[in-house]
Enzyme design. Structure first.
Site, PDB file in Angstrom:
ATOM      1  N   GLY A  13     -17.182  84.573  64.630  1.00  0.00           N
ATOM      2  CA  GLY A  13     -16.734  83.927  65.861  1.00  0.00           C
ATOM      3  C   GLY A  13     -15.252  83.615  65.834  1.00  0.00           C
ATOM      4  O   GLY A  13     -14.714  83.201  64.810  1.00  0.00           O
ATOM      5  N   ASN A 108     -18.898  82.421  55.901  1.00  0.00           N
ATOM      6  CA  ASN A 108     -19.752  82.739  54.746  1.00  0.00           C
ATOM      7  C   ASN A 108     -20.120  84.214  54.686  1.00  0.00           C
ATOM      8  O   ASN A 108     -20.055  84.828  53.628  1.00  0.00           O
ATOM      9  CB  ASN A 108     -21.074  81.971  54.755  1.00  0.00           C
ATOM     10  CG  ASN A 108     -21.052  80.768  55.669  1.00  0.00           C
ATOM     11  OD1 ASN A 108     -20.558  80.883  56.785  1.00  0.00           O
ATOM     12  ND2 ASN A 108     -21.589  79.672  55.211  1.00  0.00           N
ATOM     13  N   ASP A 138     -17.505  75.847  62.126  1.00  0.00           N
ATOM     14  CA  ASP A 138     -18.662  75.087  61.632  1.00  0.00           C
ATOM     15  C   ASP A 138     -18.315  74.237  60.408  1.00  0.00           C
ATOM     16  O   ASP A 138     -19.065  73.350  60.037  1.00  0.00           O
ATOM     17  CB  ASP A 138     -19.796  76.046  61.264  1.00  0.00           C
ATOM     18  CG  ASP A 138     -20.371  76.736  62.480  1.00  0.00           C
ATOM     19  OD1 ASP A 138     -20.184  76.201  63.591  1.00  0.00           O
ATOM     20  OD2 ASP A 138     -20.992  77.807  62.329  1.00  0.00           O
ATOM     21  N   MET A 180     -21.784  73.119  69.263  1.00  0.00           N
ATOM     22  CA  MET A 180     -22.084  74.233  68.356  1.00  0.00           C
ATOM     23  C   MET A 180     -22.275  73.764  66.906  1.00  0.00           C
ATOM     24  O   MET A 180     -21.754  72.720  66.512  1.00  0.00           O
ATOM     25  CB  MET A 180     -20.950  75.261  68.400  1.00  0.00           C
ATOM     26  CG  MET A 180     -21.057  76.248  69.546  1.00  0.00           C
ATOM     27  SD  MET A 180     -19.716  77.476  69.471  1.00  0.00           S
ATOM     28  CE  MET A 180     -20.225  78.638  70.755  1.00  0.00           C
ATOM     29  N   GLY A 181     -22.945  74.575  66.125  1.00  0.00           N
ATOM     30  CA  GLY A 181     -23.160  74.276  64.708  1.00  0.00           C
ATOM     31  C   GLY A 181     -24.638  74.352  64.375  1.00  0.00           C
ATOM     32  O   GLY A 181     -25.360  73.387  64.545  1.00  0.00           O
ATOM     33  N   GLU A 237     -26.638  71.978  68.433  1.00  0.00           N
ATOM     34  CA  GLU A 237     -27.560  73.030  68.883  1.00  0.00           C
ATOM     35  C   GLU A 237     -28.603  73.335  67.823  1.00  0.00           C
ATOM     36  O   GLU A 237     -29.659  73.878  68.122  1.00  0.00           O
ATOM     37  CB  GLU A 237     -26.781  74.304  69.224  1.00  0.00           C
ATOM     38  CG  GLU A 237     -26.032  74.908  68.027  1.00  0.00           C
ATOM     39  CD  GLU A 237     -25.274  76.186  68.355  1.00  0.00           C
ATOM     40  OE1 GLU A 237     -25.112  76.507  69.532  1.00  0.00           O
ATOM     41  OE2 GLU A 237     -24.823  76.851  67.395  1.00  0.00           O
ATOM     42  N   TYR A 295     -18.720  78.212  74.810  1.00  0.00           N
ATOM     43  CA  TYR A 295     -17.619  78.949  74.200  1.00  0.00           C
ATOM     44  C   TYR A 295     -16.278  78.248  74.378  1.00  0.00           C
ATOM     45  O   TYR A 295     -15.328  78.505  73.635  1.00  0.00           O
ATOM     46  CB  TYR A 295     -17.601  80.383  74.729  1.00  0.00           C
ATOM     47  CG  TYR A 295     -18.810  81.093  74.211  1.00  0.00           C
ATOM     48  CD1 TYR A 295     -18.796  81.660  72.940  1.00  0.00           C
ATOM     49  CD2 TYR A 295     -20.012  81.096  74.905  1.00  0.00           C
ATOM     50  CE1 TYR A 295     -19.918  82.234  72.402  1.00  0.00           C
ATOM     51  CE2 TYR A 295     -21.146  81.673  74.375  1.00  0.00           C
ATOM     52  CZ  TYR A 295     -21.101  82.240  73.122  1.00  0.00           C
ATOM     53  OH  TYR A 295     -22.221  82.793  72.585  1.00  0.00           O
ATOM     54  N   GLN A 297     -15.431  75.366  73.627  1.00  0.00           N
ATOM     55  CA  GLN A 297     -15.059  74.526  72.489  1.00  0.00           C
ATOM     56  C   GLN A 297     -14.388  75.290  71.354  1.00  0.00           C
ATOM     57  O   GLN A 297     -13.670  74.693  70.557  1.00  0.00           O
ATOM     58  CB  GLN A 297     -16.269  73.769  71.952  1.00  0.00           C
ATOM     59  CG  GLN A 297     -17.310  74.626  71.260  1.00  0.00           C
ATOM     60  CD  GLN A 297     -18.663  73.946  71.160  1.00  0.00           C
ATOM     61  OE1 GLN A 297     -18.800  72.911  70.533  1.00  0.00           O
ATOM     62  NE2 GLN A 297     -19.670  74.544  71.785  1.00  0.00           N
ATOM     63  N   ARG A 298     -14.573  76.584  71.273  1.00  0.00           N
ATOM     64  CA  ARG A 298     -13.942  77.280  70.158  1.00  0.00           C
ATOM     65  C   ARG A 298     -12.728  78.104  70.581  1.00  0.00           C
ATOM     66  O   ARG A 298     -11.947  78.523  69.726  1.00  0.00           O
ATOM     67  CB  ARG A 298     -14.951  78.173  69.422  1.00  0.00           C
ATOM     68  CG  ARG A 298     -15.306  79.461  70.121  1.00  0.00           C
ATOM     69  CD  ARG A 298     -16.207  80.310  69.227  1.00  0.00           C
ATOM     70  NE  ARG A 298     -16.484  81.581  69.868  1.00  0.00           N
ATOM     71  CZ  ARG A 298     -17.527  82.339  69.630  1.00  0.00           C
ATOM     72  NH1 ARG A 298     -18.430  81.942  68.758  1.00  0.00           N
ATOM     73  NH2 ARG A 298     -17.717  83.486  70.233  1.00  0.00           N
TER      74      ARG A 298
END
Lengths: 404, 404
Positions: A13, A108, A138, A180-181, A237, A295, A297-298
């Protein structure tokens, strides 16, 4: 020092500052004589296996600086999660193009890709330096104090809740916003930094690190509503019950599936809507509103932490320095050294790759629906300078005349 | 000049700059000797009939200036829509408290309340000066070039789409965002100001001024997706079919109602989710994401147009000046006089009250899914200074080696 080309790629993302890392790596690479050309992979690892490379050596440094300030992945990204075979393909292409340095900016999954590609190169005896550059809103990379991209997203979430709290205070009711997360609650917890006065929202914060029970949730909202006449709620979420089942699938038993037989799990407003329905139906509160930050927020432009910008730039630059002056592959990590200062350390890929950090217990309040002061101390410096502040009128009440 | 107290109230939905108007009216009122005290109604007209007044004469000017910079209605608001009887109650309370000047900051409904209260005062022969101060993010007040609150909300929407477009360009697919505005499409149309490069989104804009057909929508999305490999769509929450039926109720026929028999119409993500379902099902596109900007767009702290701040402050100040030096009630309006300059004019309440402006035809492109350059010229100066800018890399492609 290896001689050859540099390849930079962006994965997963987008974030508000991922281009800082890319530009940091590109500009630093262009300073080294042993570097022939600097390539960028168009749309991440997918772009590598498709041999879609951009020659960033032909890019002006002026435009690179402008792109660095622009959110989202300028090279394009991909949701592909490479397995061993995929990574072998990646390696083949790197080899064919004479890539000596591979820099992959991501979370990751991306770090795991770097790890596998690095192993493939070793096995083949091909001299390739592989460095993972951290990035994720995240904040779930292990062995990092925090990850670039998280501070800016956290700033957006904190500012959004400052505004939502003011709005909810003007027109009272219950307001629920989904953040999100999926596994880590850091970004949802950042909503707490929007609080100033003691009765400010968010009054309740639900994160995936604690099991979610619809009954407790309704009880919490009821108590808050009775106390304040309103309630602002931050929800991750990723909330799930004690068996790990996502709450959205649990609540969806109460509603019919759509015409196509699906309940969407992300990129939709479904979870917020379902929680709002519960509050309306079970608590009889009329004004209940649900938002899903989605979206915005990022990738929102114009709400970036300057500290995040600087650190994202530095991890990109340090990655190149470690690659050039060092003799090992690895993942660049952020280590906090003071209040506030950081240092960057190269750790072995296998220490970071594919692992998921979640919020540490000392960041979560006993109640499970709030953060601790330790978390506020941790997060505040990351939000950067120029955070907006909210003010309110003093309640100098005038005596009633008609309704004394 | 009338002698007595001043009452200021805020109505309807909060905006980012409504406190500027309140503080403009309060500070200007405090300069006049014929003003005894300056009151604020706590939670709008509801606060008036409940006699819930705050004495703003006891407020420091320093704190008032800080509150002016804070979004949302600091006095609190209400969704009450007063009828004649309600307005008579309002008038009774004003009379009992010796209010000589009534300033009400709000949209169409609020201006109508001012009109009725003004008439009641005239009928009763009570000397009361009533002035409506404009405010609405919907920009739907007639006889105003634009309304305070709209520029800041428009700036948020434009910035959100700049970011969403960058995000969608990095991870391709269809992105649909629903914007506030039940009858007027101005705020949704503001998404167009997020475009820079010719292939930037939003590629499609749907506003309530044009009838919405699900089939045409799907055709538009398909054509855009085939051309760009992606599609960013801005949709007004108020879109309706040729009979005026809201699209959300039309689409909801395809899905079951929830356990409680309701489909939410606002404060939910339902419309975006339903449109996404249509695209997935009928066009077979996999990556389809829907956002609903929700309350964030009107109360986000830290994304305000400086021009909006100044004008909101001035309409509040001018309202008091018109009230003190003039002899008639009215509504303060914004008139554009140059590129860019404005003047403020007091118009009779009945010219503004209760009427709804929608987007003029020359602002809407022939296709019905885009805006014209006239609209861009109209909106750009309102967004204020310091708008962020987005940059991209040049596509200097590298020749393929393996897949030549």
């Amino acid at each position: 020092m290896l001689h050859g080309k540099v390849l930079v790629a962006q994965g997963g993302g987008p974030t508000a500052v991922i281009n800082q890392s890319m530009v940091g790596a590109v500009l630093e690479s262009r300073k080294f004589r042993n570097v022939d050309l600097v390539y960028g992979a168009h749309h991440g690892v997918r772009g590598i296996i498709n041999e879609e490379f951009l020659d960033l050596t032909q890019e002006t440094s002026h435009n690179l600086e402008a792109v660095a300030q622009t959110p989202s992945s300028a090279l394009g990204s991909t949701r592909d999660k490479p397995d061993l075979k995929y990574c072998q393909e990646v390696f083949k292409v790197l080899q064919a193009h004479g890539i000596a340095y591979f820099f992959y900016i991501g979370g990751n999954d991306s770090s795991d890709t770097v790890r596998i590609v690095s192993e493939e190169a070793h096995k083949a005896g091909y001299p390739l330096r592989c460095i993972h550059i951290p990035k994720t809103i995240d904040n779930d990379l292990v062995h990092n104090d925090h990850t670039p991209g998280f501070p800016s997203a956290a700033r957006f979430v904190a500012q959004a809740f400052m505004g939502a709290n003011l709005d909810n205070s003007a027109l009272k009711g219950v307001y629920i916003a989904v953040v999100m997360g999926r596994h880590a609650g850091f970004l949802t917890a950042a909503s707490a930094l929007g609080k100033k006065f003691p009765d400010d929202g968010p009054h309740l914060i639900y994160i995936p690190e604690r099991n979610f029970s619809v009954d407790s949730f309704l009880g919490d909202v009821k108590a808050c509503y009775e106390k304040h006449g309103r309630c602002v709620v931050a929800v991750s979420e990723g909330i799930h019950d004690e068996n790990g089942a996502p709450i959205i699938t649990k609540l969806s038993k109460d509603v019919e599936k759509d015409a196509h037989g699906n309940i969407q799990l992300s990129g939709t407003g479904a979870l917020a809507d379902l929680l709002c329905e519960e509050v309306k139906a079970k608590l009889g509160i009329k004004r209940v509103r649900g938002d899903t930050f989605g979206y915005v927020q990022r990738s929102f432009i114009g709400c970036v932490s300057d500290l995040d910008q600087r650190e994202a730039r530095e991890v990109g630059e340090k990655a190149v320095q470690y690659a050039m002056w060092g003799a090992v592959d690895g993942s660049v990590t952020i280590q906090r050294t003071g209040f506030y200062s950081v240092d960057y350390k190269l750790l072995p890929l296998e220490m970071v790759a594919g692992k998921t950090r979640v919020m540490e217990d000392h960041f979560i309040a006993e109640s499970g629906t709030d953060v601790t002061d330790a978390f506020r101390m941790y997060l505040r410096p990351l939000l950067g300078s120029g955070m907006p502040d909210a003010f309110r009128l003093r309640l100098n009440s005038v005596p009633k005349i008609l309704k004394r």
